[in-house]
Write a protein that holds these residues in place. Structure first.
Motif, PDB file in Angstrom:
ATOM      1  N   ILE A   1       0.840  -1.125   0.061  1.00 20.39           N
ATOM      2  CA  ILE A   1      -0.127  -0.126  -0.041  1.00 20.39           C
ATOM      3  C   ILE A   1       0.764   1.197   0.020  1.00 20.39           C
ATOM      4  O   ILE A   1       0.600   2.130  -0.863  1.00 20.39           O
ATOM      5  CB  ILE A   1      -1.026   0.100   1.219  1.00 20.39           C
ATOM      6  N   ARG A   2       1.816   1.311   0.927  1.00 26.33           N
ATOM      7  CA  ARG A   2       2.647   2.592   1.007  1.00 26.33           C
ATOM      8  C   ARG A   2       3.803   2.695   0.216  1.00 26.33           C
ATOM      9  O   ARG A   2       4.160   3.938  -0.059  1.00 26.33           O
ATOM     10  CB  ARG A   2       3.061   2.717   2.527  1.00 26.33           C
ATOM     11  N   VAL A   3       4.447   1.612  -0.194  1.00 30.05           N
ATOM     12  CA  VAL A   3       5.695   1.593  -0.809  1.00 30.05           C
ATOM     13  C   VAL A   3       5.582   1.338  -2.560  1.00 30.05           C
ATOM     14  O   VAL A   3       5.770   2.094  -3.587  1.00 30.05           O
ATOM     15  CB  VAL A   3       6.941   0.791  -0.339  1.00 30.05           C
ATOM     16  N   TYR A   4       5.105   0.048  -2.770  1.00 33.32           N
ATOM     17  CA  TYR A   4       4.690  -0.503  -4.055  1.00 33.32           C
ATOM     18  C   TYR A   4       3.957   0.257  -4.908  1.00 33.32           C
ATOM     19  O   TYR A   4       3.988   0.011  -6.182  1.00 33.32           O
ATOM     20  CB  TYR A   4       4.775  -2.239  -4.067  1.00 33.32           C
ATOM     21  N   SER A   5       3.314   1.082  -4.208  1.00 30.86           N
ATOM     22  CA  SER A   5       2.280   1.710  -5.215  1.00 30.86           C
ATOM     23  C   SER A   5       2.553   2.918  -5.568  1.00 30.86           C
ATOM     24  O   SER A   5       1.836   3.821  -6.382  1.00 30.86           O
ATOM     25  CB  SER A   5       0.872   1.959  -4.209  1.00 30.86           C
ATOM     26  N   GLN A   6       3.827   3.453  -5.152  1.00 29.43           N
ATOM     27  CA  GLN A   6       4.293   4.875  -5.680  1.00 29.43           C
ATOM     28  C   GLN A   6       4.982   4.788  -6.844  1.00 29.43           C
ATOM     29  O   GLN A   6       5.673   4.012  -7.221  1.00 29.43           O
ATOM     30  CB  GLN A   6       5.324   5.169  -4.426  1.00 29.43           C
ATOM     31  N   ALA A   7       4.704   5.735  -7.718  1.00 28.92           N
ATOM     32  CA  ALA A   7       5.163   5.833  -9.144  1.00 28.92           C
ATOM     33  C   ALA A   7       6.720   5.919  -8.978  1.00 28.92           C
ATOM     34  O   ALA A   7       7.153   5.173 -10.175  1.00 28.92           O
ATOM     35  CB  ALA A   7       4.461   7.121  -9.832  1.00 28.92           C
ATOM     36  N   ALA A   8       7.186   6.528  -8.366  1.00 27.69           N
ATOM     37  CA  ALA A   8       8.727   6.413  -8.117  1.00 27.69           C
ATOM     38  C   ALA A   8       9.489   5.281  -8.200  1.00 27.69           C
ATOM     39  O   ALA A   8      10.161   4.706  -8.669  1.00 27.69           O
ATOM     40  CB  ALA A   8       9.449   7.512  -7.304  1.00 27.69           C
ATOM     41  N   VAL A   9       8.775   4.428  -7.215  1.00 29.30           N
ATOM     42  CA  VAL A   9       9.286   2.943  -6.800  1.00 29.30           C
ATOM     43  C   VAL A   9       8.956   2.119  -8.025  1.00 29.30           C
ATOM     44  O   VAL A   9       9.757   1.298  -8.402  1.00 29.30           O
ATOM     45  CB  VAL A   9       8.676   2.614  -5.750  1.00 29.30           C
ATOM     46  N   ILE A  10       7.903   2.228  -8.608  1.00 26.88           N
ATOM     47  CA  ILE A  10       7.483   1.296  -9.792  1.00 26.88           C
ATOM     48  C   ILE A  10       8.321   1.714 -10.874  1.00 26.88           C
ATOM     49  O   ILE A  10       8.916   0.594 -11.407  1.00 26.88           O
ATOM     50  CB  ILE A  10       5.832   1.610  -9.968  1.00 26.88           C
ATOM     51  N   ASP A  11       8.577   2.972 -11.132  1.00 26.83           N
ATOM     52  CA  ASP A  11       9.304   3.279 -12.374  1.00 26.83           C
ATOM     53  C   ASP A  11      10.765   2.776 -12.117  1.00 26.83           C
ATOM     54  O   ASP A  11      11.367   2.279 -13.270  1.00 26.83           O
ATOM     55  CB  ASP A  11       9.308   4.825 -12.697  1.00 26.83           C
ATOM     56  N   LYS A  12      11.288   3.049 -10.840  1.00 26.03           N
ATOM     57  CA  LYS A  12      12.732   2.490 -10.866  1.00 26.03           C
ATOM     58  C   LYS A  12      12.751   1.197 -10.886  1.00 26.03           C
ATOM     59  O   LYS A  12      13.885   0.455 -11.488  1.00 26.03           O
ATOM     60  CB  LYS A  12      13.141   3.041  -9.475  1.00 26.03           C
ATOM     61  N   LEU A  13      11.883   0.373 -10.034  1.00 25.98           N
ATOM     62  CA  LEU A  13      11.922  -1.079 -10.214  1.00 25.98           C
ATOM     63  C   LEU A  13      11.934  -1.515 -11.528  1.00 25.98           C
ATOM     64  O   LEU A  13      12.671  -2.582 -12.001  1.00 25.98           O
ATOM     65  CB  LEU A  13      10.910  -1.711  -9.302  1.00 25.98           C
ATOM     66  N   ASN A  14      10.973  -1.011 -12.386  1.00 24.26           N
ATOM     67  CA  ASN A  14      10.524  -1.746 -13.745  1.00 24.26           C
ATOM     68  C   ASN A  14      11.700  -1.181 -14.626  1.00 24.26           C
ATOM     69  O   ASN A  14      11.929  -2.123 -15.509  1.00 24.26           O
ATOM     70  CB  ASN A  14       9.232  -1.076 -14.237  1.00 24.26           C
ATOM     71  N   ARG A  15      12.409  -0.068 -14.480  1.00 25.63           N
ATOM     72  CA  ARG A  15      13.447   0.462 -15.516  1.00 25.63           C
ATOM     73  C   ARG A  15      14.690  -0.277 -15.148  1.00 25.63           C
ATOM     74  O   ARG A  15      15.554  -0.940 -15.845  1.00 25.63           O
ATOM     75  CB  ARG A  15      13.671   2.021 -15.217  1.00 25.63           C
ATOM     76  N   ASP A  16      15.188  -0.475 -13.794  1.00 22.95           N
ATOM     77  CA  ASP A  16      16.443  -0.538 -13.530  1.00 22.95           C
ATOM     78  C   ASP A  16      16.656  -2.089 -12.885  1.00 22.95           C
ATOM     79  O   ASP A  16      17.846  -2.532 -12.586  1.00 22.95           O
ATOM     80  CB  ASP A  16      16.991   0.383 -12.385  1.00 22.95           C
ATOM     81  N   PHE A  17      15.391  -2.827 -12.262  1.00 21.20           N
ATOM     82  CA  PHE A  17      15.636  -4.014 -11.888  1.00 21.20           C
ATOM     83  C   PHE A  17      14.834  -5.101 -12.567  1.00 21.20           C
ATOM     84  O   PHE A  17      14.069  -4.736 -13.300  1.00 21.20           O
ATOM     85  CB  PHE A  17      15.329  -3.827 -10.345  1.00 21.20           C
ATOM     86  N   ILE A  18      15.298  -6.267 -12.242  1.00 20.00           N
ATOM     87  CA  ILE A  18      14.238  -7.534 -12.320  1.00 20.00           C
ATOM     88  C   ILE A  18      13.760  -7.802 -10.992  1.00 20.00           C
ATOM     89  O   ILE A  18      14.460  -7.956 -10.105  1.00 20.00           O
ATOM     90  CB  ILE A  18      15.150  -8.746 -12.781  1.00 20.00           C
ATOM     91  N   ALA A  19      12.462  -7.754 -11.088  1.00 28.02           N
ATOM     92  CA  ALA A  19      11.799  -7.781  -9.585  1.00 28.02           C
ATOM     93  C   ALA A  19      10.869  -9.345  -9.804  1.00 28.02           C
ATOM     94  O   ALA A  19      10.258  -9.482 -10.630  1.00 28.02           O
ATOM     95  CB  ALA A  19      10.671  -6.682  -9.647  1.00 28.02           C
ATOM     96  N   ALA A  20      11.580  -9.966  -8.569  1.00 27.40           N
ATOM     97  CA  ALA A  20      11.012 -11.301  -8.244  1.00 27.40           C
ATOM     98  C   ALA A  20      10.243 -10.955  -7.059  1.00 27.40           C
ATOM     99  O   ALA A  20      10.653 -10.816  -6.022  1.00 27.40           O
ATOM    100  CB  ALA A  20      11.759 -12.419  -8.115  1.00 27.40           C
ATOM    101  N   LYS A  21       8.698 -11.743  -6.979  1.00 27.46           N
ATOM    102  CA  LYS A  21       8.107 -11.788  -5.809  1.00 27.46           C
ATOM    103  C   LYS A  21       7.927 -13.340  -5.616  1.00 27.46           C
ATOM    104  O   LYS A  21       7.305 -14.081  -6.293  1.00 27.46           O
ATOM    105  CB  LYS A  21       6.780 -11.230  -6.154  1.00 27.46           C
ATOM    106  N   VAL A  22       8.204 -13.745  -4.369  1.00 31.60           N
ATOM    107  CA  VAL A  22       8.112 -14.969  -3.969  1.00 31.60           C
ATOM    108  C   VAL A  22       7.275 -15.020  -2.757  1.00 31.60           C
ATOM    109  O   VAL A  22       7.548 -14.398  -1.710  1.00 31.60           O
ATOM    110  CB  VAL A  22       9.536 -15.594  -3.492  1.00 31.60           C
TER     111      VAL A  22
END
Length: 151
Positions: free
Chosen positions: A64-85
């Motif tokens: 709710i507080r972090v993964y919904s923020q545009a800056a976090v979403i953009d940075k993760l999608n652009r610079d990282f491979i994101a795995a959710k386990v």
């Protein structure tokens, strides 16, 4: 008049909740760990492995507080491979990375080597700093706390 005020307030609240995800193209592009590992072999990007449980209140707070923020979403999608386990469903990956707490964040460099790990609820600013710390490879030169003081 009170009804109008309440309606305007409801509209504004819904816009605040809806806008960050819309602004970041539908949210974080999470992969399961096997797909993320395969993607990392093709791309020279660091990986975030996010260990969570669907019923974990700390994980829900991060969503709710972090993964919904545009800056976090953009940075993760652009610079990282994101795995959710899901720690209950993917016990093999959870054991492989010795994750015993949720949420846990394991960061791998582009070569797949673990370079940093953290756990618990992390605020937006610190999480963005942590993403910068990993993506710039500052972990090779200094601690996260020292990096954050100069960041």
């Amino acid at each position: 008049m009170p009804r109008l005020t309440a309606l305007v307030g409801l509209i504004l609240l819904s816009l605040l909740v809806w806008t960050p995800v819309q602004a970041a193209e539908g949210g974080i592009h999470w992969l399961d760990y096997p797909a993320a590992a395969a993607a990392q072999k093709k791309q020279a990007k660091p990986m975030l492995i996010y260990f969570h449980l669907p019923y974990c209140y700390r994980c829900k707070e991060m969503k709710i507080r972090v993964y919904s923020q545009a800056a976090v979403i953009d940075k993760l999608n652009r610079d990282f491979i994101a795995a959710k386990v899901d720690a209950d469903k993917d016990k093999a990956t959870t054991k492989l990375f010795n994750s015993q707490y949720t949420p846990t964040y394991v960061f791998l460099n582009a070569a797949g080597k673990e370079v940093y790990r953290d756990k618990g609820v992390i605020g937006v600013e610190r999480f963005l700093g942590l993403l910068d710390y990993i993506s710039t490879q500052a972990y090779k030169k200094q601690s996260l706390d020292k990096f954050m003081k100069g960041h």
